[in-house]
Design a protein around this motif. Structure first.
Motif, PDB file in Angstrom:
ATOM      1  N   GLY A  55       1.041 -11.760 -16.907  1.00 33.06           N
ATOM      2  CA  GLY A  55       0.489 -11.621 -15.570  1.00 33.06           C
ATOM      3  C   GLY A  55       1.591 -11.321 -14.571  1.00 33.06           C
ATOM      4  O   GLY A  55       2.660 -11.935 -14.611  1.00 33.06           O
ATOM      5  N   MET A  56       1.342 -10.355 -13.686  1.00 41.30           N
ATOM      6  CA  MET A  56       2.333  -9.990 -12.680  1.00 41.30           C
ATOM      7  C   MET A  56       1.671  -9.823 -11.322  1.00 41.30           C
ATOM      8  O   MET A  56       0.581  -9.245 -11.221  1.00 41.30           O
ATOM      9  CB  MET A  56       3.042  -8.684 -13.053  1.00 41.30           C
ATOM     10  N   VAL A  57       2.343 -10.320 -10.292  1.00 44.77           N
ATOM     11  CA  VAL A  57       1.881 -10.102  -8.927  1.00 44.77           C
ATOM     12  C   VAL A  57       2.223  -8.663  -8.544  1.00 44.77           C
ATOM     13  O   VAL A  57       3.380  -8.256  -8.601  1.00 44.77           O
ATOM     14  CB  VAL A  57       2.540 -11.095  -7.947  1.00 44.77           C
ATOM     15  N   ALA A  58       1.198  -7.911  -8.175  1.00 42.14           N
ATOM     16  CA  ALA A  58       1.415  -6.522  -7.755  1.00 42.14           C
ATOM     17  C   ALA A  58       0.210  -6.063  -6.954  1.00 42.14           C
ATOM     18  O   ALA A  58      -0.916  -6.099  -7.447  1.00 42.14           O
ATOM     19  CB  ALA A  58       1.623  -5.607  -8.960  1.00 42.14           C
ATOM     20  N   ASP A  59       0.465  -5.659  -5.724  1.00 42.46           N
ATOM     21  CA  ASP A  59      -0.547  -5.062  -4.872  1.00 42.46           C
ATOM     22  C   ASP A  59      -0.584  -3.571  -5.177  1.00 42.46           C
ATOM     23  O   ASP A  59       0.422  -2.876  -5.022  1.00 42.46           O
ATOM     24  CB  ASP A  59      -0.196  -5.320  -3.409  1.00 42.46           C
ATOM     25  N   ALA A  60      -1.726  -3.072  -5.613  1.00 42.58           N
ATOM     26  CA  ALA A  60      -1.819  -1.665  -6.008  1.00 42.58           C
ATOM     27  C   ALA A  60      -1.486  -0.710  -4.877  1.00 42.58           C
ATOM     28  O   ALA A  60      -1.114   0.439  -5.122  1.00 42.58           O
ATOM     29  CB  ALA A  60      -3.222  -1.368  -6.539  1.00 42.58           C
ATOM     30  N   ALA A  61      -1.609  -1.170  -3.644  1.00 41.48           N
ATOM     31  CA  ALA A  61      -1.324  -0.303  -2.497  1.00 41.48           C
ATOM     32  C   ALA A  61       0.137  -0.334  -2.078  1.00 41.48           C
ATOM     33  O   ALA A  61       0.534   0.399  -1.171  1.00 41.48           O
ATOM     34  CB  ALA A  61      -2.203  -0.705  -1.316  1.00 41.48           C
ATOM     35  N   ASP A  62       0.950  -1.158  -2.732  1.00 44.79           N
ATOM     36  CA  ASP A  62       2.360  -1.303  -2.391  1.00 44.79           C
ATOM     37  C   ASP A  62       3.196  -0.588  -3.453  1.00 44.79           C
ATOM     38  O   ASP A  62       3.314  -1.067  -4.589  1.00 44.79           O
ATOM     39  CB  ASP A  62       2.721  -2.794  -2.316  1.00 44.79           C
ATOM     40  N   LEU A  63       3.783   0.533  -3.106  1.00 47.54           N
ATOM     41  CA  LEU A  63       4.487   1.341  -4.099  1.00 47.54           C
ATOM     42  C   LEU A  63       5.724   0.653  -4.636  1.00 47.54           C
ATOM     43  O   LEU A  63       6.085   0.843  -5.811  1.00 47.54           O
ATOM     44  CB  LEU A  63       4.852   2.703  -3.502  1.00 47.54           C
ATOM     45  N   ASN A  64       6.387  -0.158  -3.823  1.00 49.43           N
ATOM     46  CA  ASN A  64       7.552  -0.898  -4.318  1.00 49.43           C
ATOM     47  C   ASN A  64       7.138  -1.898  -5.396  1.00 49.43           C
ATOM     48  O   ASN A  64       7.839  -2.066  -6.405  1.00 49.43           O
ATOM     49  CB  ASN A  64       8.249  -1.625  -3.166  1.00 49.43           C
ATOM     50  N   ASN A 110      -8.386   1.511  -2.890  1.00 40.99           N
ATOM     51  CA  ASN A 110      -9.299   2.227  -3.782  1.00 40.99           C
ATOM     52  C   ASN A 110      -8.889   3.664  -4.069  1.00 40.99           C
ATOM     53  O   ASN A 110      -9.317   4.239  -5.075  1.00 40.99           O
ATOM     54  CB  ASN A 110     -10.707   2.232  -3.192  1.00 40.99           C
ATOM     55  N   VAL A 111      -8.095   4.259  -3.186  1.00 47.44           N
ATOM     56  CA  VAL A 111      -7.663   5.638  -3.406  1.00 47.44           C
ATOM     57  C   VAL A 111      -6.150   5.693  -3.644  1.00 47.44           C
ATOM     58  O   VAL A 111      -5.692   6.079  -4.722  1.00 47.44           O
ATOM     59  CB  VAL A 111      -8.057   6.548  -2.226  1.00 47.44           C
ATOM     60  N   PHE A 116      -1.489   6.127  -7.193  1.00 45.90           N
ATOM     61  CA  PHE A 116      -0.084   5.866  -7.501  1.00 45.90           C
ATOM     62  C   PHE A 116       0.099   4.931  -8.685  1.00 45.90           C
ATOM     63  O   PHE A 116       1.138   4.986  -9.352  1.00 45.90           O
ATOM     64  CB  PHE A 116       0.635   5.348  -6.257  1.00 45.90           C
ATOM     65  N   THR A 117      -0.892   4.103  -8.988  1.00 42.88           N
ATOM     66  CA  THR A 117      -0.823   3.336 -10.235  1.00 42.88           C
ATOM     67  C   THR A 117      -0.719   4.284 -11.414  1.00 42.88           C
ATOM     68  O   THR A 117       0.128   4.122 -12.305  1.00 42.88           O
ATOM     69  CB  THR A 117      -2.057   2.439 -10.387  1.00 42.88           C
TER      70      THR A 117
END
Length: 247
Positions: A55-64, A110-111, A116-117
């Motif tokens: 499990g990893m913390v990752a916001d799909a909208a955050d490219l970093n 959503n977009v 970028f994912t």
């Protein structure tokens, strides 16, 4: 055991359809990486899934954060075989009431997040791999309070179609799924009144809400070699909501 020695990434994999798909892939032999927005939720999901999950913390909208996610996957597994771009948010209000903040958040997750994912996962994705994008039944049937949500999900499915063409030389298949009314933490059936629930299930030929596990079965099928000739498609998982009228 269709996924022995395979590695799968599931964004938004700490609950609902994402978590159910993670359970299914682990049960069929895969190593699975699930993402979520909080450490508590990703830890809980990883504990439930067992030693073959991360499990990893990752916001799909955050490219970093997406870059950090892909770096970790590369270090631990070296490659990906499956990407389920599942993370999403919903804004369910009338068109006139949608704010700029609502718009920006929906587009970001959503977009932008889906786009970028996949882009950042591509260098790790093995030739012959599979990408599945979580879209929505609202692609196929208009609903007056789902204007923004529907627009973002239409974009997600269109991305599946165009990427199916672009990635075909690598043998990578790209499809989307369009779940109907699925009982998940994002849309819990138990939170509805009897009248509200009856109004919804009355539109569905199956006469009930769908289960996250039913969606997971469809995702794992599309991700598997059994779906080797299915590409650029949208699989509607809705109990007949879109295409049939209940008797």
């Amino acid at each position: 055991m269709r996924f022995i020695d395979k590695t799968a990434l599931i964004t938004g994999g700490t609950s609902g359809m994402g978590l159910a798909t993670a359970h299914r892939l682990v049960a069929e032999g895969a190593h699975v990486i699930v993402t979520g927005r909080t450490q508590r939720r990703v830890d809980q999901a990883a504990a439930m899934l067992g030693p073959h999950a991360l499990g990893m913390v990752a916001d799909a909208a955050d490219l970093n954060q997406l870059d950090a996610l892909m770096d970790t996957i590369k270090t631990r597994h070296g490659r990906l075989d499956v990407v389920f771009a599942n993370a999403g948010v919903g804004t369910f209000v009338p068109f006139a009431d949608i704010t700029e903040a609502d718009f920006d958040q929906s587009i970001a997750v959503n977009v932008k997040g889906v786009f970028f994912t996949i882009q950042k996962a591509l260098p790790l994705l093995a030739d012959g791999g599979s990408i599945v994008i979580n879209a929505s039944w609202t692609l196929h049937r208009g609903n007056g309070i789902l204007t923004l949500y529907s627009a973002t999900k239409a974009a997600a499915h269109n991305l599946a179609r165009t990427l199916a063409a672009e990635l075909a030389p690598r043998g990578i298949r790209v499809n989307s799924i369009s779940p109907g009314y699925i009982d998940t933490p994002m849309y819990p059936a138990a939170a509805l009144s009897e009248t509200e629930a009856a109004a919804i299930t009355g539109r569905v030929v199956a006469g009930r809400f769908g289960l996250a596990e039913e969606v997971a079965a469809a995702v794992t099928f599309l991700a598997s070699s059994e779906a080797s000739y299915i590409n650029g498609q949208d699989l509607v998982i809705d109990g007949g909501l879109v295409t049939a009228i209940p008797a």
